[in-house]
Design a protein around this motif. Structure first.
Motif, PDB file in Angstrom:
ATOM      1  N   ASP A   1       0.822  -1.229   0.000  1.00 48.71           N
ATOM      2  CA  ASP A   1       0.000   0.000   0.000  1.00 48.71           C
ATOM      3  C   ASP A   1       0.853   1.276   0.000  1.00 48.71           C
ATOM      4  N   LEU A   2       1.931   1.303  -0.776  1.00 50.08           N
ATOM      5  CA  LEU A   2       2.812   2.479  -0.767  1.00 50.08           C
ATOM      6  C   LEU A   2       2.129   3.740  -1.288  1.00 50.08           C
ATOM      7  N   HIS A   3       1.029   3.599  -2.024  1.00 47.93           N
ATOM      8  CA  HIS A   3       0.291   4.775  -2.481  1.00 47.93           C
ATOM      9  C   HIS A   3      -0.278   5.575  -1.305  1.00 47.93           C
ATOM     10  N   LEU A   4      -0.368   4.945  -0.126  1.00 43.51           N
ATOM     11  CA  LEU A   4      -0.902   5.638   1.059  1.00 43.51           C
ATOM     12  C   LEU A   4       0.158   6.477   1.774  1.00 43.51           C
ATOM     13  N   LEU A   5       1.372   6.495   1.257  1.00 45.53           N
ATOM     14  CA  LEU A   5       2.432   7.304   1.861  1.00 45.53           C
ATOM     15  C   LEU A   5       2.291   8.791   1.571  1.00 45.53           C
ATOM     16  N   GLU A   6       1.466   9.152   0.618  1.00 42.38           N
ATOM     17  CA  GLU A   6       1.478  10.514   0.082  1.00 42.38           C
ATOM     18  C   GLU A   6       1.204  11.584   1.130  1.00 42.38           C
ATOM     19  N   ASN A   7       0.407  11.304   2.110  1.00 39.85           N
ATOM     20  CA  ASN A   7       0.106  12.299   3.148  1.00 39.85           C
ATOM     21  C   ASN A   7       0.687  11.889   4.498  1.00 39.85           C
ATOM     22  N   GLN A   8       1.783  11.153   4.442  1.00 41.90           N
ATOM     23  CA  GLN A   8       2.382  10.610   5.663  1.00 41.90           C
ATOM     24  C   GLN A   8       3.875  10.943   5.717  1.00 41.90           C
ATOM     25  N   PRO A   9       4.246  12.185   6.008  1.00 42.47           N
ATOM     26  CA  PRO A   9       5.675  12.551   6.014  1.00 42.47           C
ATOM     27  C   PRO A   9       6.501  11.772   7.018  1.00 42.47           C
ATOM     28  N   GLN A  10       5.931  11.449   8.189  1.00 38.75           N
ATOM     29  CA  GLN A  10       6.695  10.676   9.177  1.00 38.75           C
ATOM     30  C   GLN A  10       6.998   9.271   8.670  1.00 38.75           C
ATOM     31  N   TRP A  11       6.020   8.666   8.030  1.00 38.65           N
ATOM     32  CA  TRP A  11       6.230   7.343   7.460  1.00 38.65           C
ATOM     33  C   TRP A  11       7.247   7.401   6.319  1.00 38.65           C
ATOM     34  N   GLN A  12       7.201   8.455   5.536  1.00 36.77           N
ATOM     35  CA  GLN A  12       8.165   8.592   4.447  1.00 36.77           C
ATOM     36  C   GLN A  12       9.592   8.629   4.991  1.00 36.77           C
ATOM     37  N   THR A  13       9.803   9.414   6.032  1.00 36.87           N
ATOM     38  CA  THR A  13      11.140   9.523   6.627  1.00 36.87           C
ATOM     39  C   THR A  13      11.588   8.192   7.216  1.00 36.87           C
ATOM     40  N   ALA A  14      10.683   7.526   7.940  1.00 38.90           N
ATOM     41  CA  ALA A  14      11.024   6.257   8.568  1.00 38.90           C
ATOM     42  C   ALA A  14      11.332   5.183   7.519  1.00 38.90           C
ATOM     43  N   LEU A  15      10.575   5.176   6.423  1.00 36.43           N
ATOM     44  CA  LEU A  15      10.822   4.197   5.371  1.00 36.43           C
ATOM     45  C   LEU A  15      12.115   4.485   4.619  1.00 36.43           C
ATOM     46  N   PHE A  16      12.438   5.755   4.474  1.00 34.54           N
ATOM     47  CA  PHE A  16      13.708   6.130   3.852  1.00 34.54           C
ATOM     48  C   PHE A  16      14.879   5.535   4.642  1.00 34.54           C
ATOM     49  N   HIS A  17      14.829   5.670   5.949  1.00 28.87           N
ATOM     50  CA  HIS A  17      15.906   5.142   6.781  1.00 28.87           C
ATOM     51  C   HIS A  17      15.914   3.605   6.775  1.00 28.87           C
ATOM     52  N   LEU A  18      14.719   2.983   6.783  1.00 29.80           N
ATOM     53  CA  LEU A  18      14.661   1.526   6.706  1.00 29.80           C
ATOM     54  C   LEU A  18      15.237   1.042   5.381  1.00 29.80           C
ATOM     55  N   TYR A  19      14.903   1.715   4.308  1.00 28.92           N
ATOM     56  CA  TYR A  19      15.426   1.355   2.991  1.00 28.92           C
ATOM     57  C   TYR A  19      16.955   1.341   3.029  1.00 28.92           C
ATOM     58  N   ASN A  20      17.547   2.401   3.564  1.00 34.79           N
ATOM     59  CA  ASN A  20      19.006   2.490   3.611  1.00 34.79           C
ATOM     60  C   ASN A  20      19.613   1.417   4.511  1.00 34.79           C
ATOM     61  N   ARG A  21      18.980   1.181   5.668  1.00 35.20           N
ATOM     62  CA  ARG A  21      19.510   0.165   6.586  1.00 35.20           C
ATOM     63  C   ARG A  21      19.424  -1.228   5.969  1.00 35.20           C
ATOM     64  N   THR A  22      18.320  -1.483   5.256  1.00 39.31           N
ATOM     65  CA  THR A  22      18.136  -2.781   4.612  1.00 39.31           C
ATOM     66  C   THR A  22      19.182  -2.998   3.529  1.00 39.31           C
ATOM     67  N   ARG A  23      19.424  -1.987   2.722  1.00 37.91           N
ATOM     68  CA  ARG A  23      20.443  -2.081   1.678  1.00 37.91           C
ATOM     69  C   ARG A  23      21.825  -2.317   2.292  1.00 37.91           C
ATOM     70  N   ASP A  24      22.124  -1.571   3.344  1.00 39.47           N
ATOM     71  CA  ASP A  24      23.444  -1.687   3.979  1.00 39.47           C
ATOM     72  C   ASP A  24      23.668  -3.061   4.598  1.00 39.47           C
ATOM     73  N   SER A  25      22.591  -3.679   5.086  1.00 37.77           N
ATOM     74  CA  SER A  25      22.712  -4.983   5.744  1.00 37.77           C
ATOM     75  C   SER A  25      22.625  -6.143   4.755  1.00 37.77           C
ATOM     76  N   GLY A  26      22.393  -5.825   3.470  1.00 40.55           N
ATOM     77  CA  GLY A  26      22.335  -6.869   2.450  1.00 40.55           C
ATOM     78  C   GLY A  26      21.072  -7.696   2.479  1.00 40.55           C
ATOM     79  N   ARG A  27      20.019  -7.190   3.114  1.00 30.96           N
ATOM     80  CA  ARG A  27      18.736  -7.921   3.177  1.00 30.96           C
ATOM     81  C   ARG A  27      17.838  -7.500   2.010  1.00 30.96           C
ATOM     82  N   GLN A  28      16.667  -8.119   1.914  1.00 33.60           N
ATOM     83  CA  GLN A  28      15.784  -7.886   0.775  1.00 33.60           C
ATOM     84  C   GLN A  28      14.535  -7.102   1.189  1.00 33.60           C
ATOM     85  N   LEU A  29      14.078  -6.285   0.247  1.00 38.95           N
ATOM     86  CA  LEU A  29      12.915  -5.432   0.464  1.00 38.95           C
ATOM     87  C   LEU A  29      11.986  -5.588  -0.741  1.00 38.95           C
ATOM     88  N   LEU A  30      10.719  -5.912  -0.464  1.00 37.33           N
ATOM     89  CA  LEU A  30       9.712  -6.017  -1.513  1.00 37.33           C
ATOM     90  C   LEU A  30       8.659  -4.956  -1.266  1.00 37.33           C
TER      91      LEU A  30
END
Length: 237
Positions: free
Chosen positions: A108-137
């Motif tokens: 449901d990523l289309h629901l992020l549009e009015n959620q700035p806090q979620w956007q910031t938190a997901l940005f950091h999760l994305y980076n941490r996931t990439r750095d740890s070599g794990r997978q994100l769908l």
């Protein structure tokens, strides 16, 4: 292995959301996506981030949950996060530490549009996931470029993903999918009955499958075949 947080969030996977239950027509372009996700679920695909999108009823949520079901069968740790159920919660509390899992699926990523806090938190999760070599769908109803996000850096991260659009089913596909799903549930749904339902019920595939479950239960209780008169009686359509 499903982690304890999955239960505490009240998030559960639908039992019928499996690869086997995902309808594919002959020469269906969605076959490529399904094949890739089957490898992705088992950790056999080297891609770290995959983003799939499609219209309502195209099967995005079904496939994300199918990946989780398959990952669980393979003994991989995972978390399924449908934003439709979670945006009222604190994103940092939910996302903290998820980069330690083998796989994180965010729906449901289309629901992020009015959620700035979620956007910031997901940005950091994305980076941490990439750095740890794990997978994100990732999944939603819009492609990355179609999301109206305040955080441009998150949008650019999404655009780096391996991106797929799911083809939506036409009416013939939906009839075939209903008949196939009924056989998997152990009863026969004639094509004329499926057509009757399609012309009178919501056309969203998830809604149609929920009606099919309702008919299955009712036919078992009444010990009757699923016919048009029976559908009229049970569904009032």
């Amino acid at each position: 292995m499903r982690i304890p947080q999955q239960l505490s969030l009240g998030v559960s996977l639908q039992d019928d959301a499996t690869f086997e239950n995902f309808y594919l027509a002959e020469s269906d372009p969605n076959s490529q996506v399904v094949a890739l996700l089957q490898l992705f679920a088992n950790g056999e695909n080297p891609e770290q981030v995959v983003y799939i999108w499609g219209e309502t009823g195209s099967g995005v949520s079904h496939l994300l949950q199918s990946v989780c079901q398959s990952a669980e069968s393979s003994g991989r740790s995972f978390q399924y996060l449908p934003l439709a159920d979670l945006t009222a919660m604190d994103p940092a509390a939910i996302l903290d530490g998820l980069e330690q899992l083998d796989l994180v699926c965010i729906d449901d990523l289309h629901l992020l549009e009015n959620q700035p806090q979620w956007q910031t938190a997901l940005f950091h999760l994305y980076n941490r996931t990439r750095d740890s070599g794990r997978q994100l769908l990732l999944g939603g109803r819009k492609p990355p470029r179609g999301l109206n996000l305040v955080l441009a850096d998150l949008q650019s991260r999404f655009q780096w993903s391996l991106l797929f659009q799911l083809r939506s089913m036409n009416d013939s596909d939906k009839i075939a999918a209903l008949c196939r799903r009924s056989r998997l549930r152990g009863f026969e749904l004639p094509e004329d009955v499926a057509l009757y339902i399609l012309h009178r019920a919501p056309r969203d595939t998830r809604a149609l499958f929920l009606l099919l479950e309702q008919l299955d239960r009712a036919s078992l209780m009444a010990q009757r075949k699923v016919t048009i008169p029976f559908v009229k009686q049970v569904l009032d359509i």
